[in-house]
Design a protein around this motif. Structure first.
Motif, PDB file in Angstrom:
ATOM      1  N   THR A   1      16.110 -85.952  43.567  1.00 19.50           N
ATOM      2  CA  THR A   1      17.506 -86.159  43.172  1.00 19.50           C
ATOM      3  C   THR A   1      17.580 -87.197  42.052  1.00 19.50           C
ATOM      4  O   THR A   1      16.812 -88.157  42.021  1.00 19.50           O
ATOM      5  CB  THR A   1      18.351 -86.633  44.365  1.00 19.50           C
ATOM      6  N   THR A   2      18.476 -86.981  41.135  1.00 21.16           N
ATOM      7  CA  THR A   2      18.629 -87.892  40.008  1.00 21.16           C
ATOM      8  C   THR A   2      20.074 -87.856  39.525  1.00 21.16           C
ATOM      9  O   THR A   2      20.748 -86.828  39.640  1.00 21.16           O
ATOM     10  CB  THR A   2      17.696 -87.509  38.848  1.00 21.16           C
ATOM     11  N   ASP A   3      20.527 -88.981  38.999  1.00 23.98           N
ATOM     12  CA  ASP A   3      21.859 -89.044  38.412  1.00 23.98           C
ATOM     13  C   ASP A   3      21.811 -88.857  36.902  1.00 23.98           C
ATOM     14  O   ASP A   3      22.826 -88.988  36.225  1.00 23.98           O
ATOM     15  CB  ASP A   3      22.508 -90.408  38.729  1.00 23.98           C
ATOM     16  N   ASP A   4      20.615 -88.559  36.396  1.00 18.72           N
ATOM     17  CA  ASP A   4      20.448 -88.417  34.951  1.00 18.72           C
ATOM     18  C   ASP A   4      21.322 -87.272  34.434  1.00 18.72           C
ATOM     19  O   ASP A   4      21.188 -86.130  34.883  1.00 18.72           O
ATOM     20  CB  ASP A   4      18.979 -88.147  34.616  1.00 18.72           C
ATOM     21  N   PRO A   5      22.216 -87.551  33.489  1.00 19.66           N
ATOM     22  CA  PRO A   5      23.095 -86.490  32.971  1.00 19.66           C
ATOM     23  C   PRO A   5      22.339 -85.407  32.204  1.00 19.66           C
ATOM     24  O   PRO A   5      22.893 -84.339  31.946  1.00 19.66           O
ATOM     25  CB  PRO A   5      24.061 -87.249  32.052  1.00 19.66           C
TER      26      PRO A   5
ATOM     27  N   CYS B   1      13.604 -86.371  33.202  1.00 20.90           N
ATOM     28  CA  CYS B   1      14.815 -87.129  33.541  1.00 20.90           C
ATOM     29  C   CYS B   1      14.504 -88.574  33.916  1.00 20.90           C
ATOM     30  O   CYS B   1      15.159 -89.152  34.780  1.00 20.90           O
ATOM     31  CB  CYS B   1      15.574 -86.429  34.669  1.00 20.90           C
TER      32      CYS B   1
ATOM     33  N   SER C   1      11.530 -84.133  38.568  1.00 21.98           N
ATOM     34  CA  SER C   1      12.748 -83.479  39.027  1.00 21.98           C
ATOM     35  C   SER C   1      12.648 -81.979  38.764  1.00 21.98           C
ATOM     36  O   SER C   1      11.653 -81.480  38.225  1.00 21.98           O
ATOM     37  CB  SER C   1      13.974 -84.042  38.290  1.00 21.98           C
TER      38      SER C   1
END
Length: 201
Positions: free
Chosen positions: A80-84, A144, A149
């Protein structure tokens, strides 16, 4: 138990990589697209589009490889990542890398009649993808950021077989370093052996 319907293809390989990363239990059901099994009524009842892969998750049949990757991440929590950049990279893979690398493979490996103009066009775009992703990786370890990811999984298979396509990574040092990292992952090694010694992977 989940069921993965697929064949020795780029898109099936993506889903296989993630299933192995999350150590999922699944049954593999081969659909020989070279023999036209994707057009059988029984398979069309599962996916009317007649495409592999399809993943049955115990409740429904999921289709489209990058969509399957997104759904698996949501349920497993892996990578999981918050990278846009994640969503943009998945769309870029589906809209640009996949189609043009696929056309390079078609015109170099499968076409019965050669079309040098078409090959040149798609090869130029494929080389542009290599240049773009090499630059993207110049300041990060993975696509990312600092962790692997589904963007890495989605983009890996076509780049992994660049030699098979006659594409060069000679001037793509960051992309070459990234490929070595992904290849070294245990799940990637398992996926590469999954289809046997005659697989392009």
């Amino acid at each position: 138990m989940m069921k993965l319907y697929g064949f020795d293809t780029i898109n099936t390989f993506k889903v296989l990589m993630l299933l192995l990363e999350v150590d999922a239990k699944f049954e593999f059901i081969p659909i020989n697209i070279r023999a036209g099994e994707q057009h059988d009524p029984a398979f069309r009842a599962i996916n009317p589009a007649g495409k592999v892969p399809v993943l049955f998750d115990g409740q429904r049949h999921q289709v489209e490889s990058n969509s399957i990757l997104l759904n698996l991440v949501r349920t497993s929590g892996w990578g999981t990542t918050d990278d846009p950049d994640l969503t943009a990279l998945l769309f870029y893979q589906a809209s640009t890398q996949g189609p043009h690398f696929g056309q390079v493979e078609h015109w170099t490996r499968f076409a019965k009649t050669q079309n040098p103009e078409a090959l040149e066009r798609h090869r130029n775009i494929a080389n542009g993808v290599i240049e773009h992703l090499n630059t993207h990786l110049s300041d990060r370890q993975f696509m990312c950021g600092d962790a692997c990811s589904i963007a890495d999984i989605a983009l890996f298979p076509w780049l992994h077989i660049h030699d098979h396509l006659g594409l060069s990574l000679q001037k793509a040092e960051h992309l070459t370093r990234w490929l070595d990292q992904i290849r070294a992952r245990p799940a990637t090694s398992q996926a590469r052996m999954f289809f046997g010694k005659h697989s392009i992977f």
